[in-house]
Design a protein around this motif. Structure first.
Motif, mmCIF file in Angstrom:
data_model
loop_
_atom_site.group_PDB
_atom_site.id
_atom_site.type_symbol
_atom_site.label_atom_id
_atom_site.label_comp_id
_atom_site.label_asym_id
_atom_site.label_seq_id
_atom_site.Cartn_x
_atom_site.Cartn_y
_atom_site.Cartn_z
ATOM 1 N N TYR A 127 0.834 -1.209 0.000
ATOM 2 C CA TYR A 127 0.000 0.000 0.000
ATOM 3 C C TYR A 127 0.867 1.257 0.000
ATOM 4 O O TYR A 127 0.603 2.208 -0.735
ATOM 5 N N GLU A 159 -0.889 4.631 -1.170
ATOM 6 C CA GLU A 159 -2.217 4.438 -0.574
ATOM 7 C C GLU A 159 -2.067 4.221 0.934
ATOM 8 O O GLU A 159 -0.998 3.891 1.432
ATOM 9 N N ARG A 199 0.254 11.665 -5.195
ATOM 10 C CA ARG A 199 -0.880 10.763 -4.934
ATOM 11 C C ARG A 199 -1.206 10.763 -3.446
ATOM 12 O O ARG A 199 -2.383 10.789 -3.067
ATOM 13 N N ARG A 200 -0.199 10.741 -2.589
ATOM 14 C CA ARG A 200 -0.447 10.777 -1.142
ATOM 15 C C ARG A 200 -1.149 12.072 -0.741
ATOM 16 O O ARG A 200 -2.008 12.065 0.141
ATOM 17 N N VAL A 211 -4.801 11.598 -1.730
ATOM 18 C CA VAL A 211 -5.459 10.692 -0.787
ATOM 19 C C VAL A 211 -5.743 11.425 0.524
ATOM 20 O O VAL A 211 -6.825 11.306 1.100
#
Length: 189
Positions: free
Chosen positions: A52, A57, A143-144, A147
């Motif tokens: 992950y 993620e 991306r983090r 999220v």
């Protein structure tokens, strides 16, 4: 003192958590540190968490919740704790509420470190270079951030509605940001 320290990846939570927790004489409980220790130890949980983390993620709630529940129940956390990186989702807020109810206690504050996203990306890319972190490529960092905005930012609203939110500018020298946190906590009482 029982605190949550929130903010986007790279906002300085880990650095501030250690200083603030030491000031209050409570353990800083970092899910990131626990995950990294499990990854380094090549545990089953660590290998699952690594998949992950490499994708930018979050590790699933059931793994994270069990780990945090075990940690807050250790004797050193009895007088209080500072949670760094937990809760990250609304479901984890509910889980934390249950943990606190079982302990017969409540949160004192939720500190949110605010910072510009581009500034954070620069910080994290520099940290990746210095520390050799494989999980900190620009694509994964961005991306983090996405999220965080999707899943964690709504927690700010929850803790604000509960009267527990303390917002602090997270950009600046470490000592300056630390002082902002202490000043904000004093005025929150």
């Amino acid at each position: 003192m029982r605190l949550i320290l929130m903010g986007p990846p790279g906002a300085g939570k880990g650095t501030q958590a250690k200083v603030v927790a030491e000031h209050f004489g409570v353990p800083a409980i970092s899910t990131g540190d626990i995950f990294r220790a499990n990854v380094a130890g090549r545990t089953e949980l660590g290998q699952e968490a690594q998949r992950y983390m490499d994708a930018g993620e979050y590790v699933p709630d059931e793994i994270t919740n069990a780990m945090v529940r075990d940690r807050v129940n250790l004797p050193d956390a009895e007088p209080g704790f500072l949670l760094d990186g937990y809760p990250r989702t609304l479901a984890q807020v509910d889980e934390l509420d249950d943990m606190l109810a079982e302990l017969g206690t409540k949160l004192d504050a939720a500190v949110s470190l605010a910072a510009d996203q581009d500034e954070l990306v620069k910080r994290l890319l520099k940290r990746a270079e210095v520390e050799g972190r494989t999980d900190d490529t620009e694509e994964v960092i961005r991306r983090r951030q996405e999220v965080y905005n999707e899943q964690t930012a709504p927690l700010i609203k929850v803790y604000d509605e509960r009267g527990l939110l303390v917002e602090v500018d997270g950009i600046g020298e470490v000592d300056t940001v630390t002082q902002r946190i202490f000043d904000a906590l004093e005025t929150q009482d």
